[in-house]
Design a protein around this motif. Structure first.
Motif: not given
Length: 185
Positions: A107-111, A116-123
């Motif tokens: 996730v850090r690398q993608l950011l 753009e990372i949606d917290p809902e997707d991470l859940a």
């Protein structure tokens, strides 16, 4: 009345005890209220289902990790059984921690790359992953400089004598002659 008095009455073992019957009925009321809340509240059902799914995922990963002896603890000593279960849970938690660190790094690398990372997707990402784990290990000999011998299908053994001994002789055939070590020329 002291706090130990109701406990003494409950431990008496009699189901006719009035205190026991009162607590049993209170328990039934609480259970009925909880069931009605569960049935009438879709958000509560989703939370309970999500928690149940996480628990089942943890247990499935734990069973996958504790594959030795098909998950059966063969030792009859309770202390040894408890140790085996706790070691399995410890190893399962270590795998989950490793997976969580790996997911966080991705996730850090993608950011950093501008995604753009949606917290809902991470859940919805689960740390109960096992596809990348080789349970049986990986054994390499090339670092040691050991080269295995080439496989040769020929063993240099004549099995025809064994095959002939296993077959019953035909009714009209003579018994086989003993094999000789020399040539007959």
């Amino acid at each position: 009345m002291s706090s130990s008095t109701p406990l003494k009455r409950l431990r008496s073992g009699s189901r006719k005890n009035a205190t026991y019957a009162a607590f049993r009925e209170v328990g039934r009321v609480i259970r009925a209220v909880q069931l009605l809340r569960y049935l009438s509240d879709p958000a509560l059902r989703r939370r309970v289902t999500a928690a149940t799914d996480r628990t089942e995922s943890f247990n499935a990963l734990s069973q996958w990790i504790g594959f030795g002896n098909r998950g059966v603890i063969a030792d009859n000593a309770p202390i040894e059984q408890e140790k085996a279960m706790k070691f399995n849970v410890l190893l399962t938690n270590a795998v989950i921690f490793h997976n969580a660190l790996h997911i966080a790094e991705i996730v850090r690398q993608l950011l950093e790359e501008g995604w753009e990372i949606d917290p809902e997707d991470l859940a919805h990402i689960s740390p109960y992953l096992d596809e990348h784990i080789n349970r049986f290990g990986e054994y390499s000999t090339h670092e040691l400089g050991i080269q295995p011998d080439a496989y040769g299908p020929e063993l240099g053994v004549d099995f025809t004598q064994l095959r002939d001994q296993d077959r019953p002789p035909p009714a009209s055939a003579k018994p086989p002659e003993p094999a000789s070590g020399g040539s007959t020329s």
